[in-house]
Design an enzyme around this catalytic site. Structure first.
Site, short mmCIF file in Angstrom:
data_model
loop_
_atom_site.label_atom_id
_atom_site.label_comp_id
_atom_site.label_asym_id
_atom_site.label_seq_id
_atom_site.Cartn_x
_atom_site.Cartn_y
_atom_site.Cartn_z
N HIS A 132 -10.32 59.05 8.45
CA HIS A 132 -11.77 59.14 8.36
C HIS A 132 -12.37 58.54 9.64
O HIS A 132 -11.75 57.67 10.25
CB HIS A 132 -12.18 58.32 7.13
N ASP A 209 -6.73 51.43 5.00
CA ASP A 209 -8.04 51.88 4.53
C ASP A 209 -7.84 52.37 3.10
O ASP A 209 -7.32 53.46 2.87
CB ASP A 209 -8.52 53.00 5.46
N GLN A 212 -10.11 55.45 -0.64
CA GLN A 212 -9.86 56.51 -1.62
C GLN A 212 -8.73 56.15 -2.59
O GLN A 212 -8.43 56.92 -3.50
CB GLN A 212 -9.52 57.83 -0.92
N LYS A 235 -16.94 53.85 -4.46
CA LYS A 235 -16.04 54.97 -4.77
C LYS A 235 -15.23 54.67 -6.03
O LYS A 235 -14.53 55.53 -6.54
CB LYS A 235 -15.11 55.23 -3.60
N CYS A 373 -16.21 63.77 7.36
CA CYS A 373 -16.07 62.64 8.31
C CYS A 373 -14.63 62.54 8.80
O CYS A 373 -14.09 61.43 8.97
CB CYS A 373 -16.53 61.32 7.71
N1 C6P Z 1 -15.59 58.83 2.57
C1 C6P Z 1 -16.17 61.00 1.64
O1 C6P Z 1 -16.96 61.83 1.16
P1 C6P Z 1 -17.75 53.63 3.27
O2 C6P Z 1 -18.78 54.65 3.68
O3 C6P Z 1 -17.68 52.48 4.25
O4 C6P Z 1 -17.87 53.20 1.85
O5 C6P Z 1 -16.33 54.39 3.32
C2 C6P Z 1 -15.92 55.02 4.49
C3 C6P Z 1 -14.62 55.70 4.26
C4 C6P Z 1 -13.49 55.18 4.85
N2 C6P Z 1 -12.28 55.72 4.63
C5 C6P Z 1 -12.10 56.79 3.84
C6 C6P Z 1 -10.72 57.33 3.62
C7 C6P Z 1 -13.22 57.37 3.23
O6 C6P Z 1 -13.05 58.41 2.43
C8 C6P Z 1 -14.51 56.84 3.45
C9 C6P Z 1 -15.73 57.47 2.86
C10 C6P Z 1 -16.64 59.59 1.90
O7 C6P Z 1 -15.01 61.32 1.88
C11 C6P Z 1 -17.96 59.57 2.59
S1 C6P Z 1 -17.86 60.14 4.26
#
Ligand code: C6P
Length: 415
Positions: A132, A209, A212, A235, A373
């Site tokens: 991401h 990370d 997910q 999430k 993203c």
């Molecule tokens: N992915 C998706 O629709 P934040 O925004 O900081 O809570 O998470 C960022 C992020 C980081 N790593 C991974 C693997 C992610 O999937 C995400 C967020 C969302 O896939 C929004 S772009």
């Protein structure tokens, strides 16, 4: 909170769980909402909503600052939330949990406070092809600042990270490896424990990370043996604007903070500041107290429902969705790794993903369309966008059927 106080039975009952989420009663375009955008952000159960409301109704003040009753109540609630999050992540020490805004902020914190002070020109940061933007851009910034180099481990044609290909990218200059536990765009589960073993053998630290992974599996930083782990509450059925960075205590204690302000200090004079220990040194300013309470309630909820029961339910649903969607003529699946969590990404031949998403929305079906993203991943696959259905614990087979009917309608309209 115990299962009894949360009113949840042990056997997984999806209809009962749906009743925990008031927003699922929403109608869109006159039809029942089918929410399949859980990887972007999941919905919130009453247990989380109630915890946040009760906190504001009964306990709110600022934390760590006051001697009065409510200041103590708020501090206790905030620090109890840290205990819950630490236990949920498998941390050995509550001081290893830093509350942050989310995964993005956690990775930026590690990039600026851990990586930046020690990287030298020519050092390498190793990521993978499916990351991401949150796990790419902070490292590019720190490479720019230090002269370090970003190295990218490739995927195979199914969207898996092969350990032999990964090992080839690991070298004597690799200082940091940073990878997703689960891919948001493909659903692939990465072999994190094996990656950690290989990286540690080269003397590199590993940042995971977990954005997910948190909604779908039991987290255990000790079992993974990683060095940093990042999660976002929103999430995993918790509120937005809160997440956690777990880091090994010895690493956190040696890292300088990259933001300064109130509550992260031991002593300040105009000449110099002595920082507090971790985690306080990384939590400058008034924190998201209600968010932390909500995040802890979300983890309590996941445990009360049972992560193994959730995993089984979602695995069955993922298999059903993968099979049903693949039967729709013109569907091209994107990401076919055998080890996946809750994401089905696909193209509909000849139809732009945004049109697919818009037509599905007209039928009450919410999916995400776009690059998710993960633009470099899309570039390497030679595509601009996919449609992505991402599952949560409250999704049902009937909702997958509604998605498939929606896709039939997409094809009719473009025939
Ligand atoms: N992915 C998706 O629709 P934040 O925004 O900081 O809570 O998470 C960022 C992020 C980081 N790593 C991974 C693997 C992610 O999937 C995400 C967020 C969302 O896939 C929004 S772009």
């Amino acid at each position: 909170m115990t299962t009894a106080t949360m009113g949840i039975q042990n056997a997984f009952d999806v209809e009962a769980r749906r009743r925990d989420f008031p927003i699922l009663a929403t109608k869109v375009a006159g039809r029942p909402l089918v929410y399949l955008d859980n990887a972007a952000s999941s919905q919130k159960p009453n247990q989380v909503l109630d915890a946040i409301t009760s906190y504001y109704r009964e306990k709110h003040s600022n934390v760590h600052r006051g001697v009065h009753y409510l200041a103590q109540q708020a501090t206790e609630a905030y620090e109890a939330a840290r205990d819950t999050v630490a236990a949920h992540l498998g941390a050995r020490d509550r001081h290893e949990v830093v509350f942050v805004r989310g995964t993005t902020e956690a990775i930026n914190l590690v990039a600026q406070s851990y990586a930046r002070p020690q990287l030298q020109s020519g050092d390498e940061i190793l990521i993978t092809q499916l990351e991401h933007h949150s796990n790419i851009v902070p490292w590019q910034m720190v490479c720019e600042q230090t002269g370090a180099k970003l190295v990218v481990a490739p995927l195979d044609e199914d969207g898996q990270l092969r350990l032999d290909a990964f090992a080839e990218c690991l070298g004597a200059r690799t200082r940091i490896v940073s990878l997703a536990h689960v891919s948001n765009a493909l659903g692939t589960i990465l072999p994190v424990a094996e990656v950690v073993r290989l990286a540690h053998a080269q003397g590199a630290v590993v940042m995971v990370d977990g954005a997910q992974a948190a909604p779908h599996m039991q987290l255990d930083v000790a079992a993974l043996d990683c060095d940093f782990y990042a999660v976002s509450a929103h999430k995993a059925y918790g509120p937005t604007g809160i997440g956690a960075l777990w880091g090994r205590r010895e690493l956190l204690d040696a890292m300088p903070p990259y933001q300064g302000g109130g509550e992260m200090i031991r002593r300040v004079t105009f000449a110099a500041t002595e920082f507090a220990e971790a985690p306080a040194r990384f939590e400058a300013g008034t924190p998201n107290i209600a968010g932390a309470v909500g995040m802890a309630a979300a983890f309590d909820y996941l445990n009360a429902v049972g992560l193994e029961a959730i995993r089984q339910h979602e695995a069955e649903l993922l298999a059903y969705a993968t099979e049903r969607i693949a039967q729709v003529p013109g569907i091209i699946p994107i990401g076919t790794a055998p080890d996946k969590a809750s994401v089905v990404s696909f193209l509909v031949e000849g139809i732009h993903a945004h049109d697919v998403g818009t037509i599905l929305d007209g039928q009450g079906v919410a999916v995400r369309v776009g690059h998710h993203c993960a633009q470099p991943l899309m570039d390497s696959l030679g595509i601009a966008a996919t449609a992505r259905a991402s599952l949560g614990l409250y999704n049902t087979r009937q909702e997958i059927d509604a998605l498939v009917e929606g896709l039939d309608r997409v094809r009719e309209l473009f025939a």
